[in-house]
Design an enzyme around this catalytic site. Structure first.
Site, short mmCIF file in Angstrom:
data_model
loop_
_atom_site.label_atom_id
_atom_site.label_comp_id
_atom_site.label_asym_id
_atom_site.label_seq_id
_atom_site.Cartn_x
_atom_site.Cartn_y
_atom_site.Cartn_z
N GLY A 26 47.40 33.95 46.46
CA GLY A 26 48.82 33.74 46.16
C GLY A 26 49.34 32.54 46.94
O GLY A 26 48.98 32.33 48.09
N GLU A 58 46.97 38.11 35.58
CA GLU A 58 47.74 37.55 36.69
C GLU A 58 48.55 36.30 36.29
O GLU A 58 48.95 35.53 37.16
CB GLU A 58 46.82 37.26 37.86
CG GLU A 58 46.29 38.53 38.50
CD GLU A 58 45.32 38.24 39.61
OE1 GLU A 58 45.75 38.21 40.77
OE2 GLU A 58 44.15 38.01 39.31
N ARG A 61 40.89 32.69 50.68
CA ARG A 61 41.34 33.73 51.62
C ARG A 61 40.26 34.80 51.64
O ARG A 61 39.92 35.36 50.60
CB ARG A 61 42.68 34.32 51.20
CG ARG A 61 43.38 35.05 52.38
CD ARG A 61 44.63 35.80 51.95
NE ARG A 61 44.27 36.98 51.20
CZ ARG A 61 44.88 37.38 50.09
NH1 ARG A 61 45.91 36.72 49.60
NH2 ARG A 61 44.48 38.47 49.46
N ASP A 109 39.13 38.38 52.76
CA ASP A 109 39.74 39.66 53.14
C ASP A 109 38.67 40.63 53.64
O ASP A 109 37.62 40.79 53.00
CB ASP A 109 40.46 40.29 51.94
CG ASP A 109 41.67 39.48 51.49
OD1 ASP A 109 42.13 38.61 52.25
OD2 ASP A 109 42.15 39.72 50.36
N TYR A 138 53.76 42.85 45.72
CA TYR A 138 54.81 41.91 45.39
C TYR A 138 56.21 42.39 45.78
O TYR A 138 57.16 41.62 45.72
CB TYR A 138 54.70 41.48 43.92
CG TYR A 138 53.35 40.82 43.71
CD1 TYR A 138 53.07 39.58 44.31
CD2 TYR A 138 52.31 41.46 43.03
CE1 TYR A 138 51.82 39.00 44.21
CE2 TYR A 138 51.06 40.88 42.93
CZ TYR A 138 50.82 39.65 43.51
OH TYR A 138 49.58 39.09 43.42
N GLU A 191 36.91 41.32 49.96
CA GLU A 191 36.78 40.39 48.84
C GLU A 191 37.22 39.00 49.26
O GLU A 191 37.85 38.82 50.31
CB GLU A 191 37.62 40.85 47.65
CG GLU A 191 39.11 40.93 47.98
CD GLU A 191 40.01 40.72 46.77
OE1 GLU A 191 39.53 40.30 45.70
OE2 GLU A 191 41.22 40.95 46.93
N ASN A 247 39.36 35.64 47.77
CA ASN A 247 40.24 35.10 46.73
C ASN A 247 40.15 33.59 46.80
O ASN A 247 40.57 32.99 47.79
CB ASN A 247 41.67 35.54 46.99
CG ASN A 247 41.81 37.05 46.86
OD1 ASN A 247 41.83 37.58 45.76
ND2 ASN A 247 41.85 37.75 47.98
N SER A 269 45.05 41.23 42.04
CA SER A 269 46.40 41.82 42.16
C SER A 269 46.38 43.33 42.00
O SER A 269 47.37 43.92 41.57
CB SER A 269 47.37 41.20 41.15
OG SER A 269 47.65 39.87 41.49
N1 LIG Z 1 36.71 50.30 49.76
C1 LIG Z 1 38.01 50.34 50.07
N2 LIG Z 1 38.46 51.08 51.11
C2 LIG Z 1 39.77 51.14 51.45
N3 LIG Z 1 40.74 50.50 50.76
C3 LIG Z 1 40.36 49.72 49.70
C4 LIG Z 1 38.98 49.60 49.33
N4 LIG Z 1 38.93 48.77 48.27
C5 LIG Z 1 40.20 48.40 48.00
N5 LIG Z 1 41.07 48.97 48.85
C6 LIG Z 1 42.54 48.83 48.79
O1 LIG Z 1 42.91 48.38 47.50
C7 LIG Z 1 43.52 47.09 47.55
C8 LIG Z 1 43.08 46.23 46.38
O2 LIG Z 1 41.68 46.11 46.33
P1 LIG Z 1 40.94 44.69 46.28
O3 LIG Z 1 39.47 44.96 46.27
O4 LIG Z 1 41.43 43.82 47.36
O5 LIG Z 1 41.34 44.15 44.83
P2 LIG Z 1 42.26 42.94 44.32
O6 LIG Z 1 41.31 41.85 43.95
O7 LIG Z 1 42.96 43.47 43.13
O8 LIG Z 1 43.17 42.54 45.45
C9 LIG Z 1 43.11 46.54 48.90
O9 LIG Z 1 44.05 45.61 49.37
C10 LIG Z 1 43.06 47.81 49.76
O10 LIG Z 1 44.39 48.22 50.13
MG LIG Z 2 42.66 42.13 47.42
#
Ligand SMILES: Nc1ncnc2c1ncn2[C@@H]1O[C@H](COP(=O)(O)OP(=O)(O)O)[C@@H](O)[C@H]1O
Ligand SMILES: [Mg+2]
Length: 355
Positions: A318, A16, A297, A299, A258, A312, A314, A188
């Site tokens: 960003g 990143e 943040r 989520d 992005y 998750e 963060n 990301s």
């Molecule tokens: N268990 C899940 N069910 C539905 N969508 C998911 C799930 N895990 C991740 N996603 C999708 O993938 C994206 C990226 O996953 P995330 O865990 O937030 O990783 P990163 O740390 O790369 O942002 C999320 O914003 C969501 O759109």
């Molecule tokens: Mg995420």
């Protein structure tokens, strides 16, 4: 009024790196120069540290490291220095620093490594401490802790590179397709796959292992993702207006994050008042459970049947002028420069963590 010396860290040895350049350039642009003298410390993709004294445009377009002002410099862990050490030939010079803003995303920056160095140095810094940065970075550990705190999480299987991938894939299949395969410590959306069958699952595991030696395979959550921008510490941190990711495609991958080509961020999120209250309450529990301070943040997903499921945290989200965290704060009456003031004040007031 005395001018405070604020060091901004940018770049970093992380996938990143490029995102950090955009975030940090905005942070630097929004620091009030009548209050702060800004010291820019860039870290290359290879992990070399330089003090830089050029424009933020050169940071944005990743030409900063060619700039004539660059001199090798690093943060010292020594409390007798409490600042940075600059090297010119065989000479060195120290520059004291009042607070550090580590605008680093992902590995080697948002994961507790730099926070450890900062704690040793005794210099106040904005954001989460070493422990909470490290556990928030690791999706498998974070969700285990959050689940133990009574918040729902996606059912998952965790696998290490040295383990039997096929057995893990077999276990994960019991959760039902589609499945999300993620490097446990990334950001990301790098290395994330949505798998609809066993072949894609195995391919996804291989892909995720190219980013991290630990992979988490998660059940798909049907619903939409929301974010809470949290600011402060203690019992009642400030939580700004909630936002929502409205997806048109499969998931929020790097390109969509992005470009926002087909997706959009809705602020405020389209939530009934009762659900919004529950989302905030969950965000507060998650923030506290993971030991967050300063900012993060949080989520989560809101499912079609109104359940809240953790996604998750963060700890350095960003931070461009159009990023979600500053936007949520702005929507709740905290402008970007005010946000920087608050974060710096908090960091300096919370200095006792560097005991
Ligand atoms: N268990 C899940 N069910 C539905 N969508 C998911 C799930 N895990 C991740 N996603 C999708 O993938 C994206 C990226 O996953 P995330 O865990 O937030 O990783 P990163 O740390 O790369 O942002 C999320 O914003 C969501 O759109
Ligand atoms: Mg995420």
């Amino acid at each position: 009024m005395t001018i405070q010396h604020i060091a901004v860290l940018f770049g970093g040895k992380s996938t990143e790196y490029g995102v950090s350049l955009q975030s940090a350039a905005s942070v630097i642009d929004h620091l009030d120069r009548s209050k702060y003298a800004v010291i820019m410390l860039g870290i290359t993709r290879e992990g070399a540290w330089y003090r830089y004294n050029g424009s933020t445009d050169e940071i944005r377009n990743d030409r900063w490291h060619y700039h004539a002002s660059c001199i090798p410099a690093f943060l010292s862990p020594s409390r007798s220095i409490a600042g940075i050490v600059e090297l010119t030939g065989t000479e060195y010079r120290t520059v004291s620093v009042d607070a550090v803003i580590p605008v680093l995303h992902g590995r080697n920056g948002e994961d507790g490594t730099v926070q450890g160095l900062l704690e040793l140095s005794g210099i106040p810094f904005i954001g989460c401490d070493t422990m909470s940065s490290a556990i928030s970075m690791d999706k498998a550990i974070a969700s285990t802790l959050v689940r133990a705190a009574g918040i729902q999480t996606a059912a998952s299987v965790t696998v290490w590179e040295s383990e039997d991938w096929e057995a893990a894939a077999g276990e994960a299949m019991k959760l039902g397709f589609p499945l999300y395969v993620k490097p446990s410590r990334s950001g990301s959306s790098f290395g994330i796959t949505k798998a609809y069958d066993l072949a894609a699952l195995l391919q996804g595991i291989r892909e995720a292992f190219s980013h991290d030696g630990k992979v988490i395979i998660e059940q798909n959550i049907d619903g939409f993702e929301v974010g809470c921008a949290v600011l402060g510490s203690g019992e009642e941190p400030f939580i700004a207006e909630i936002d929502e990711i409205e997806l048109a495609g499969e998931f929020f991958d790097y390109d969509e994050k992005y470009s926002l080509r087909t997706s959009q961020i809705r602020l405020p999120a389209r939530l009934e008042a009762g659900i919004a209250e529950q989302v905030r309450a969950a965000a507060q529990i998650i923030y506290k459970t993971l030991g967050c301070s300063g900012l993060a943040r949080v989520d989560m997903f809101v499912t079609n049947d109104g359940r809240i499921v953790f996604n998750e945290v963060n700890t350095m989200p960003g931070f461009t002028a159009s990023s979600r965290y500053p936007n949520m704060m702005r929507h709740s009456g905290v402008s970007y420069p005010q946000l920087m003031d608050r974060l710096i004040e908090q960091a300096i007031a919370g200095k006792e963590r560097a005991r």
